[in-house]
Design a protein around this motif. Structure first.
Motif, PDB file in Angstrom:
ATOM      1  N   GLY A 282      42.347  42.347  47.452  1.00  0.00           N
ATOM      2  CA  GLY A 282      40.961  42.731  47.569  1.00  0.00           C
ATOM      3  C   GLY A 282      39.981  41.573  47.503  1.00  0.00           C
ATOM      4  O   GLY A 282      40.321  40.452  47.140  1.00  0.00           O
ATOM      5  N   GLN A 283      38.743  41.867  47.850  1.00  0.00           N
ATOM      6  CA  GLN A 283      37.690  40.877  47.764  1.00  0.00           C
ATOM      7  C   GLN A 283      37.409  40.585  46.301  1.00  0.00           C
ATOM      8  O   GLN A 283      37.224  41.486  45.483  1.00  0.00           O
ATOM      9  N   ASN A 284      37.416  39.317  45.963  1.00  0.00           N
ATOM     10  CA  ASN A 284      37.235  38.897  44.574  1.00  0.00           C
ATOM     11  C   ASN A 284      38.254  39.553  43.640  1.00  0.00           C
ATOM     12  O   ASN A 284      37.971  39.845  42.482  1.00  0.00           O
ATOM     13  N   ARG A 286      39.652  42.548  43.815  1.00  0.00           N
ATOM     14  CA  ARG A 286      39.473  43.969  43.518  1.00  0.00           C
ATOM     15  C   ARG A 286      39.534  44.795  44.800  1.00  0.00           C
ATOM     16  O   ARG A 286      38.988  44.398  45.833  1.00  0.00           O
ATOM     17  N   GLN A 287      40.198  45.962  44.718  1.00  0.00           N
ATOM     18  CA  GLN A 287      40.308  46.823  45.892  1.00  0.00           C
ATOM     19  C   GLN A 287      40.447  48.278  45.423  1.00  0.00           C
ATOM     20  O   GLN A 287      41.551  48.754  45.180  1.00  0.00           O
TER      21      GLN A 287
END
Length: 351
Positions: A282-284, A286-287
């Motif tokens: 995920g982006q940064n 996180r997803q």
């Protein structure tokens, strides 16, 4: 223990231990398992896995409640009787108020594994009155190997009485070893190939908590008329000792795994779901939802950071829920100490 009769059988206050299936019920069984303890032992032969706590085939009635089992490969509920149910029993299939520890599909010697679930419904079709509720499942990294903690495979309720999966607490879904990168397990998944009458359908899953689950927390991979709502999906992507889990992907998804036509895969929803899912992809880091597979999902994102302490907070929330609703999970001290079924749960007759 093998149940080879269609007469009513109750296993109450029993303790079972063994390397194979602890309880096996045959076609037409009318079985209650209550207040029992089950312990899976390591098989004596290499390349063999641990047995189930309950392995049921074409039952007529099956209630599994207030039990404790550990190091087993869980509950396998395979198909359902076509000879009719039990008179006066409105809920033929109940799995509730159980405690499970370390669902384990590993073979002796760790040379392979069998897919294991806390509970799998395999081809239990068009059955009204099914409930999986108030179960507490805890899997420890490197001491367990679970696939989908809850797997509904080609199983269905009815439009008027969906399969109800609610108020369960599931902690842990990891590959073995936990630092492995390949893993397809989840907290809960609907699954199964076929036509509209054969796939998983008419399911309502709500007020569950799925915590620290690699790959995913709740997936709709197949079926129709499946409704996930008001659940909490929390994964920090780390173990308590700081070990990073590289096999995390996304909190939830609606994806047509079998690429079935629109008259087979339809009317599936994820709504009012709280998600905080840390992921390698995920982006940064996180997803919360799976990219391209959850456009219609209505989720509420937990604030960053999502940490091991956030996961611990979910445990506190679970304990508070049990206390507030005066519910006991696992074996009770005696039959006389039974709690009343909460008002928001469909009551079923006691024997």
């Amino acid at each position: 223990m093998r149940i080879a009769t269609t007469e009513p059988v109750q296993l109450v206050n029993c303790t079972l231990a063994g390397a194979g299936d602890l309880i096996v019920s045959g076609e037409g069984a009318n079985l209650i398992v209550r207040n029992c303890r089950g312990y899976g032992l390591e098989p004596s032969r290499t390349g063999v896995g641990r047995g189930r706590f309950v392995n049921s085939y074409r039952a007529r009635r099956l209630w599994i409640e207030h039990n404790y089992f550990e190091q087993t490969s869980g509950l396998n509920i395979d198909r359902w009787s076509t000879s009719g149910g039990v008179a006066g029993v409105g809920q033929p299939l109940l799995v509730r108020y159980n405690q499970a520890r370390n669902i384990d599909g590993r073979w002796r010697g760790n040379q392979g594994s069998t897919r294991a679930s806390f509970v799998i419904l395999n081809t239990v079709r068009s059955l009204p009155g099914v409930e999986i509720s108030y179960n507490e499942v805890r899997n420890t990294a490197n001491q367990s190997l679970v696939e989908d903690n809850i797997n509904l495979y080609a199983s269905s309720g009815t439009s008027g009485s969906p399969i109800r999966v609610h108020n369960n607490f599931v902690f842990g879904a990891y590959p073995f070893p936990a630092t492995g990168t390949g893993y397809t397990g989840t907290g809960m998944t609907t699954d199964g190939n076929g036509n509209a009458a054969e796939v998983t359908a008419f399911v309502e899953a709500y007020e569950n908590q799925f915590v620290s689950t690699c790959n995913a927390a709740m997936n709709i991979a197949a079926g129709h008329d499946i409704y996930y709502h008001d659940n909490r999906l929390v994964t920090s992507g780390m173990l308590a000792d700081g070990t990073r889990l590289p096999s995390t992907w996304a909190g939830t998804s609606i994806f047509n795994y079998y690429k079935l036509p629109g008259n087979v895969f339809f009317n599936n929803r994820v709504e009012r779901t709280v998600v905080g899912y840390m992921s390698k992809g995920g982006q940064n880091g996180r997803q919360d939802v799976s990219p391209g597979a959850c456009a219609s999902c209505a989720v509420e994102a937990l604030p960053n950071p999502v940490t091991v302490d956030t996961e611990r907070g979910e445990d506190v929330r679970w304990q508070q829920k049990l206390q507030q609703r005066n519910i006991t999970v696992g074996p009770e001290a005696s039959e006389k100490s039974k709690k009343q079924v909460p008002s928001n749960t469909l009551a079923s007759p006691r024997e």
